[in-house]
Design a protein around this motif. Structure first.
Motif, PDB file in Angstrom:
ATOM      1  N   VAL A 167       0.976  -1.183  -0.066  1.00 10.03           N
ATOM      2  CA  VAL A 167       0.198   0.028  -0.028  1.00 10.03           C
ATOM      3  C   VAL A 167       0.997   1.238   0.001  1.00 10.03           C
ATOM      4  O   VAL A 167       1.800   1.482   0.788  1.00 10.03           O
ATOM      5  N   ARG A 168       0.517   2.252  -0.964  1.00  6.42           N
ATOM      6  CA  ARG A 168       1.270   3.264  -1.076  1.00  6.42           C
ATOM      7  C   ARG A 168       0.691   4.600  -0.436  1.00  6.42           C
ATOM      8  O   ARG A 168      -0.518   4.213  -0.016  1.00  6.42           O
ATOM      9  N   GLN A 169       1.140   5.961  -0.713  1.00  9.71           N
ATOM     10  CA  GLN A 169       0.463   6.869  -0.075  1.00  9.71           C
ATOM     11  C   GLN A 169      -0.960   7.295  -0.998  1.00  9.71           C
ATOM     12  O   GLN A 169      -1.022   6.781  -2.098  1.00  9.71           O
ATOM     13  N   ASP A 170      -1.677   7.991  -0.342  1.00 10.66           N
ATOM     14  CA  ASP A 170      -3.035   8.403  -0.836  1.00 10.66           C
ATOM     15  C   ASP A 170      -2.690   8.599  -2.221  1.00 10.66           C
ATOM     16  O   ASP A 170      -1.645   9.378  -2.649  1.00 10.66           O
ATOM     17  N   PRO A 171      -3.540   8.390  -3.248  1.00 11.10           N
ATOM     18  CA  PRO A 171      -5.192   7.882  -2.974  1.00 11.10           C
ATOM     19  C   PRO A 171      -4.855   6.156  -3.181  1.00 11.10           C
ATOM     20  O   PRO A 171      -6.230   5.825  -3.400  1.00 11.10           O
ATOM     21  N   ASP A 172      -3.741   5.574  -2.903  1.00 11.13           N
ATOM     22  CA  ASP A 172      -3.692   4.293  -3.151  1.00 11.13           C
ATOM     23  C   ASP A 172      -4.638   3.520  -2.359  1.00 11.13           C
ATOM     24  O   ASP A 172      -5.497   2.347  -2.569  1.00 11.13           O
ATOM     25  N   TRP A 173      -4.819   3.893  -0.847  1.00  6.78           N
ATOM     26  CA  TRP A 173      -5.847   3.274   0.239  1.00  6.78           C
ATOM     27  C   TRP A 173      -7.082   3.402  -0.299  1.00  6.78           C
ATOM     28  O   TRP A 173      -7.923   2.368  -0.106  1.00  6.78           O
ATOM     29  N   ASP A 174      -7.717   4.454  -0.791  1.00  3.92           N
ATOM     30  CA  ASP A 174      -8.927   4.609  -1.102  1.00  3.92           C
ATOM     31  C   ASP A 174      -9.243   3.712  -2.448  1.00  3.92           C
ATOM     32  O   ASP A 174     -10.424   3.481  -2.407  1.00  3.92           O
TER      33      ASP A 174
END
Length: 324
Positions: free
Chosen positions: A117-124
Protein backbone atom coordinates in the motif's frame (compact mmCIF):
# COMPACT_ATOMS: atom_id res chain seq x y z
CA UNK A 1 12.26 -20.86 20.32
CA UNK A 2 9.99 -18.46 22.15
CA UNK A 3 6.91 -17.12 20.38
CA UNK A 4 5.58 -13.57 20.45
CA UNK A 5 1.93 -12.64 20.36
CA UNK A 6 1.21 -10.72 17.17
CA UNK A 7 -0.43 -7.58 18.52
CA UNK A 8 -3.93 -8.24 19.84
CA UNK A 9 -4.47 -11.25 17.57
CA UNK A 10 -4.53 -14.86 18.75
CA UNK A 11 -1.49 -15.64 16.60
CA UNK A 12 1.89 -16.42 18.17
CA UNK A 13 4.93 -16.14 15.93
CA UNK A 14 8.67 -16.74 16.13
CA UNK A 15 10.76 -13.56 16.56
CA UNK A 16 12.49 -14.37 13.26
CA UNK A 17 10.52 -15.59 10.29
CA UNK A 18 10.86 -16.92 6.73
CA UNK A 19 10.19 -14.80 3.64
CA UNK A 20 9.44 -17.35 0.92
CA UNK A 21 9.95 -14.99 -2.05
CA UNK A 22 13.67 -15.84 -2.11
CA UNK A 23 13.19 -19.48 -3.08
CA UNK A 24 10.91 -18.66 -6.02
CA UNK A 25 11.49 -18.10 -9.70
CA UNK A 26 12.35 -14.39 -9.46
CA UNK A 27 15.37 -15.08 -7.24
CA UNK A 28 16.95 -18.48 -6.46
CA UNK A 29 14.45 -20.45 -8.55
CA UNK A 30 14.70 -23.58 -6.41
CA UNK A 31 12.69 -26.62 -7.36
CA UNK A 32 9.52 -27.13 -5.35
CA UNK A 33 11.15 -30.07 -3.57
CA UNK A 34 14.28 -28.05 -2.70
CA UNK A 35 12.30 -25.07 -1.46
CA UNK A 36 9.86 -27.21 0.52
CA UNK A 37 12.71 -29.01 2.28
CA UNK A 38 14.17 -25.65 3.28
CA UNK A 39 10.82 -24.49 4.68
CA UNK A 40 10.39 -27.77 6.59
CA UNK A 41 13.90 -27.43 8.01
CA UNK A 42 13.14 -23.91 9.25
CA UNK A 43 9.93 -25.16 10.88
CA UNK A 44 11.86 -27.96 12.59
CA UNK A 45 14.26 -25.35 14.01
CA UNK A 46 11.45 -23.34 15.59
CA UNK A 47 10.59 -20.80 12.88
CA UNK A 48 6.80 -20.97 12.59
CA UNK A 49 5.98 -17.83 10.58
CA UNK A 50 6.10 -17.76 6.76
CA UNK A 51 5.33 -14.93 4.34
CA UNK A 52 4.32 -15.30 0.70
CA UNK A 53 2.18 -13.39 -1.82
CA UNK A 54 -0.01 -14.00 -4.82
CA UNK A 55 2.49 -12.60 -7.30
CA UNK A 56 5.49 -14.43 -5.79
CA UNK A 57 4.13 -17.71 -7.22
CA UNK A 58 5.49 -19.61 -4.21
CA UNK A 59 2.32 -21.29 -2.95
CA UNK A 60 3.47 -24.72 -4.22
CA UNK A 61 6.51 -24.62 -1.91
CA UNK A 62 4.35 -24.11 1.18
CA UNK A 63 1.80 -26.71 0.10
CA UNK A 64 4.54 -29.30 -0.36
CA UNK A 65 6.35 -28.34 2.85
CA UNK A 66 3.29 -28.71 5.07
CA UNK A 67 1.43 -31.52 3.33
CA UNK A 68 2.03 -33.82 6.31
CA UNK A 69 1.25 -31.17 8.95
CA UNK A 70 -2.19 -30.76 10.51
CA UNK A 71 -3.23 -27.40 9.05
CA UNK A 72 -6.77 -27.38 10.42
CA UNK A 73 -7.94 -24.22 12.15
CA UNK A 74 -7.56 -25.54 15.68
CA UNK A 75 -4.28 -27.47 15.22
CA UNK A 76 -2.02 -26.41 18.13
CA UNK A 77 1.35 -26.52 16.35
CA UNK A 78 0.41 -25.36 12.87
CA UNK A 79 2.65 -22.85 11.11
CA UNK A 80 1.42 -19.28 10.67
CA UNK A 81 1.14 -18.28 7.01
CA UNK A 82 0.78 -14.74 5.70
CA UNK A 83 -0.07 -13.92 2.11
CA UNK A 84 -0.81 -10.74 0.20
CA UNK A 85 -2.42 -9.42 -2.97
CA UNK A 86 -1.99 -6.28 -5.06
CA UNK A 87 -5.62 -6.37 -6.21
CA UNK A 88 -7.93 -3.36 -5.98
CA UNK A 89 -11.49 -4.64 -6.35
CA UNK A 90 -13.69 -6.89 -4.24
CA UNK A 91 -13.99 -9.47 -7.01
CA UNK A 92 -10.25 -9.61 -7.67
CA UNK A 93 -9.45 -10.01 -3.98
CA UNK A 94 -12.08 -12.70 -3.56
CA UNK A 95 -10.37 -14.63 -6.34
CA UNK A 96 -7.00 -14.10 -4.63
CA UNK A 97 -8.33 -15.46 -1.33
CA UNK A 98 -9.85 -18.54 -2.94
CA UNK A 99 -6.69 -19.08 -4.98
CA UNK A 100 -4.52 -19.00 -1.84
CA UNK A 101 -6.78 -21.49 -0.07
CA UNK A 102 -6.75 -23.82 -3.07
CA UNK A 103 -3.08 -23.56 -4.02
CA UNK A 104 -1.83 -24.08 -0.45
CA UNK A 105 -4.55 -26.62 0.41
CA UNK A 106 -5.73 -24.62 3.42
CA UNK A 107 -9.04 -24.36 5.27
CA UNK A 108 -8.14 -20.95 6.67
CA UNK A 109 -5.54 -18.26 6.05
CA UNK A 110 -3.87 -16.85 9.13
CA UNK A 111 -3.03 -13.42 7.70
CA UNK A 112 -4.05 -11.77 4.44
CA UNK A 113 -2.71 -8.34 3.53
CA UNK A 114 -3.18 -5.64 0.97
CA UNK A 115 0.23 -5.82 -0.70
CA UNK A 116 2.46 -2.71 -0.95
CA UNK A 117 0.00 0.00 0.00
CA UNK A 118 1.39 3.38 -1.03
CA UNK A 119 0.50 6.96 -0.18
CA UNK A 120 -2.96 8.32 -0.94
CA UNK A 121 -4.98 7.77 -3.05
CA UNK A 122 -3.82 4.12 -3.08
CA UNK A 123 -5.66 3.25 0.15
CA UNK A 124 -8.92 4.74 -1.14
CA UNK A 125 -8.56 2.93 -4.46
CA UNK A 126 -8.28 -0.43 -2.68
CA UNK A 127 -11.36 -0.20 -0.47
CA UNK A 128 -13.15 -2.87 -2.51
CA UNK A 129 -10.35 -5.33 -1.83
CA UNK A 130 -10.23 -4.25 1.82
CA UNK A 131 -13.97 -4.87 2.21
CA UNK A 132 -13.46 -8.37 0.81
CA UNK A 133 -10.80 -9.12 3.41
CA UNK A 134 -13.07 -7.80 6.17
CA UNK A 135 -15.91 -10.02 4.94
CA UNK A 136 -13.74 -13.14 4.78
CA UNK A 137 -12.43 -12.43 8.27
CA UNK A 138 -16.04 -12.15 9.46
CA UNK A 139 -16.70 -15.57 7.87
CA UNK A 140 -13.76 -17.02 9.82
CA UNK A 141 -11.79 -17.90 6.68
CA UNK A 142 -9.09 -15.32 7.45
CA UNK A 143 -7.85 -14.81 11.01
CA UNK A 144 -6.19 -11.41 10.67
CA UNK A 145 -6.01 -8.70 8.01
CA UNK A 146 -3.76 -5.74 7.36
CA UNK A 147 -1.30 -4.19 4.94
CA UNK A 148 2.30 -4.32 3.84
CA UNK A 149 3.98 -1.03 3.01
CA UNK A 150 7.24 0.83 2.48
CA UNK A 151 5.58 4.11 3.51
CA UNK A 152 5.73 5.93 6.83
CA UNK A 153 2.47 7.79 6.22
CA UNK A 154 0.61 4.55 5.44
CA UNK A 155 2.02 2.89 8.57
CA UNK A 156 0.84 5.85 10.65
CA UNK A 157 -2.62 5.68 9.06
CA UNK A 158 -3.06 2.03 10.06
CA UNK A 159 -2.81 2.92 13.74
CA UNK A 160 -6.24 4.57 13.40
CA UNK A 161 -7.91 1.90 11.22
CA UNK A 162 -9.79 -0.32 13.70
CA UNK A 163 -10.22 -3.27 11.30
CA UNK A 164 -6.47 -3.47 10.64
CA UNK A 165 -4.98 -6.23 12.80
CA UNK A 166 -1.41 -6.35 11.52
CA UNK A 167 1.09 -4.13 9.71
CA UNK A 168 4.12 -5.30 7.71
CA UNK A 169 6.39 -2.25 7.22
CA UNK A 170 9.85 -1.83 5.73
CA UNK A 171 12.49 -0.80 8.28
CA UNK A 172 16.28 -0.97 8.47
CA UNK A 173 19.00 1.07 10.14
CA UNK A 174 20.20 2.61 6.85
CA UNK A 175 16.74 3.70 5.70
CA UNK A 176 17.01 1.78 2.41
CA UNK A 177 13.62 1.82 0.68
CA UNK A 178 11.74 3.79 3.34
CA UNK A 179 9.28 6.21 1.76
CA UNK A 180 7.34 9.23 3.02
CA UNK A 181 4.80 10.54 0.57
CA UNK A 182 6.57 10.82 -2.76
CA UNK A 183 10.02 11.17 -1.19
CA UNK A 184 12.42 9.35 1.09
CA UNK A 185 11.77 8.79 4.79
CA UNK A 186 14.05 8.07 7.73
CA UNK A 187 14.36 5.03 10.01
CA UNK A 188 13.46 7.23 12.98
CA UNK A 189 10.22 8.32 11.34
CA UNK A 190 9.25 4.75 10.47
CA UNK A 191 10.14 3.56 13.98
CA UNK A 192 7.81 6.20 15.42
CA UNK A 193 5.01 5.08 13.09
CA UNK A 194 5.58 1.45 14.09
CA UNK A 195 5.34 2.40 17.75
CA UNK A 196 2.00 4.13 17.10
CA UNK A 197 0.68 0.93 15.54
CA UNK A 198 1.91 -1.19 18.43
CA UNK A 199 0.32 1.21 20.94
CA UNK A 200 -2.95 0.79 19.04
CA UNK A 201 -2.74 -3.00 19.42
CA UNK A 202 -1.60 -3.81 15.91
CA UNK A 203 0.73 -6.73 15.36
CA UNK A 204 3.88 -5.58 13.56
CA UNK A 205 6.38 -7.70 11.69
CA UNK A 206 9.23 -6.06 9.83
CA UNK A 207 10.56 -6.50 6.29
CA UNK A 208 13.92 -5.67 4.72
CA UNK A 209 16.05 -5.54 7.86
CA UNK A 210 18.96 -6.21 5.49
CA UNK A 211 17.75 -3.70 2.91
CA UNK A 212 17.15 -6.35 0.27
CA UNK A 213 20.47 -8.03 1.07
CA UNK A 214 22.49 -4.83 0.75
CA UNK A 215 23.18 -4.70 4.50
CA UNK A 216 23.97 -8.40 5.02
CA UNK A 217 27.63 -7.53 5.60
CA UNK A 218 26.45 -5.80 8.79
CA UNK A 219 24.46 -8.81 9.88
CA UNK A 220 24.17 -8.37 13.63
CA UNK A 221 23.80 -4.59 13.50
CA UNK A 222 20.92 -4.99 11.04
CA UNK A 223 19.00 -7.51 13.14
CA UNK A 224 19.77 -5.88 16.47
CA UNK A 225 18.50 -2.52 15.25
CA UNK A 226 15.12 -3.86 14.11
CA UNK A 227 14.64 -6.24 17.04
CA UNK A 228 15.30 -3.39 19.48
CA UNK A 229 12.44 -1.26 18.14
CA UNK A 230 9.31 -1.00 20.26
CA UNK A 231 6.43 -2.91 18.74
CA UNK A 232 8.28 -5.38 16.49
CA UNK A 233 6.89 -8.88 17.03
CA UNK A 234 8.90 -10.63 14.30
CA UNK A 235 11.53 -9.93 11.65
CA UNK A 236 10.76 -11.44 8.24
CA UNK A 237 13.93 -12.46 6.37
CA UNK A 238 14.31 -13.85 2.87
CA UNK A 239 16.01 -17.25 3.19
CA UNK A 240 17.63 -19.48 0.58
CA UNK A 241 20.02 -21.80 2.43
CA UNK A 242 20.09 -24.00 5.55
CA UNK A 243 23.03 -22.10 6.98
CA UNK A 244 20.99 -18.89 6.78
CA UNK A 245 18.31 -20.57 8.89
CA UNK A 246 20.86 -21.78 11.41
CA UNK A 247 22.44 -18.36 11.95
CA UNK A 248 19.04 -16.64 12.11
CA UNK A 249 17.90 -19.07 14.79
CA UNK A 250 21.20 -18.57 16.63
CA UNK A 251 20.61 -14.83 16.61
CA UNK A 252 17.08 -15.23 17.95
CA UNK A 253 18.26 -17.57 20.71
CA UNK A 254 21.22 -15.38 21.65
CA UNK A 255 23.90 -17.91 20.73
CA UNK A 256 25.35 -16.25 17.62
CA UNK A 257 29.02 -15.30 18.26
CA UNK A 258 29.40 -11.55 18.66
CA UNK A 259 32.11 -11.48 15.99
CA UNK A 260 30.06 -13.37 13.40
CA UNK A 261 30.59 -12.06 9.88
CA UNK A 262 28.78 -13.67 6.92
CA UNK A 263 30.57 -14.42 3.69
CA UNK A 264 28.96 -12.21 1.04
CA UNK A 265 31.72 -12.56 -1.56
CA UNK A 266 29.50 -14.52 -3.95
CA UNK A 267 26.47 -12.22 -3.71
CA UNK A 268 25.50 -10.08 -6.68
CA UNK A 269 23.29 -7.03 -7.13
CA UNK A 270 20.06 -7.64 -9.04
CA UNK A 271 17.14 -5.47 -10.12
CA UNK A 272 13.75 -6.97 -9.23
CA UNK A 273 11.75 -6.66 -12.49
CA UNK A 274 8.49 -6.75 -10.57
CA UNK A 275 9.37 -3.66 -8.54
CA UNK A 276 11.52 -1.53 -10.87
CA UNK A 277 9.63 1.47 -12.25
CA UNK A 278 12.31 2.53 -14.72
CA UNK A 279 13.08 5.88 -13.10
CA UNK A 280 16.81 5.65 -13.91
CA UNK A 281 18.08 6.77 -10.50
CA UNK A 282 20.35 3.74 -10.14
CA UNK A 283 21.74 4.18 -13.65
CA UNK A 284 22.73 7.76 -12.85
CA UNK A 285 24.24 6.80 -9.49
CA UNK A 286 26.33 3.77 -10.56
CA UNK A 287 30.01 4.84 -10.51
CA UNK A 288 31.09 2.10 -12.91
CA UNK A 289 28.26 2.42 -15.46
CA UNK A 290 27.28 -1.17 -14.72
CA UNK A 291 23.52 -0.54 -14.84
CA UNK A 292 21.61 0.17 -18.03
CA UNK A 293 18.20 -0.24 -19.61
CA UNK A 294 16.92 -3.58 -20.85
CA UNK A 295 14.50 -4.18 -23.71
CA UNK A 296 11.53 -3.72 -21.35
CA UNK A 297 12.59 -0.26 -20.22
CA UNK A 298 13.70 -1.25 -16.74
CA UNK A 299 17.14 -1.30 -15.15
CA UNK A 300 19.49 -4.23 -15.55
CA UNK A 301 22.91 -4.97 -14.02
CA UNK A 302 25.95 -5.96 -16.07
CA UNK A 303 27.64 -8.32 -13.61
CA UNK A 304 30.88 -8.37 -15.59
CA UNK A 305 31.64 -4.79 -14.55
CA UNK A 306 29.50 -4.38 -11.40
CA UNK A 307 31.68 -3.53 -8.38
CA UNK A 308 29.01 -4.65 -5.86
CA UNK A 309 29.61 -1.33 -4.11
CA UNK A 310 25.92 -0.90 -3.27
CA UNK A 311 25.86 2.81 -4.12
CA UNK A 312 22.77 2.23 -6.25
CA UNK A 313 20.55 0.79 -3.51
CA UNK A 314 19.93 3.98 -1.44
CA UNK A 315 18.67 5.97 -4.44
CA UNK A 316 16.06 3.41 -5.56
CA UNK A 317 12.63 4.81 -4.62
CA UNK A 318 10.88 1.43 -4.63
CA UNK A 319 13.50 -0.90 -3.11
CA UNK A 320 13.90 -2.82 -6.37
CA UNK A 321 17.66 -3.31 -5.89
CA UNK A 322 18.45 -6.52 -4.04
CA UNK A 323 21.55 -8.57 -3.38
CA UNK A 324 21.69 -12.36 -3.32
Amino acid sequence: MKKNRLGNTDLYVSPVSFGVLTVGNTQLNLTVDEGAKLIKYAFSKGINFFDTAQYYETYPYLKEAFKDIDMSADAPERPVICTKSLDLSYEEMEYAVKEALREMDLEIIDIFLLHEVRQDPDWDMRQGAWQCLKDYKEKGIIKAIGISTHHIDVTEKMASIPECDVVFPLINFAGLGIRKGSGHGTPEEMAAAIEKCADAGKGVFAMKAFGGGNLTGQYQKSLEYVSSLKGIDSIMVGIGKKEEIDRLVSFAEGTLPCDYQPDISSKKIHIDPGDCEGCGSCITRCPNKAIGWNENGIAQVNHQICLTCGYCAPVCPVRAIIMY
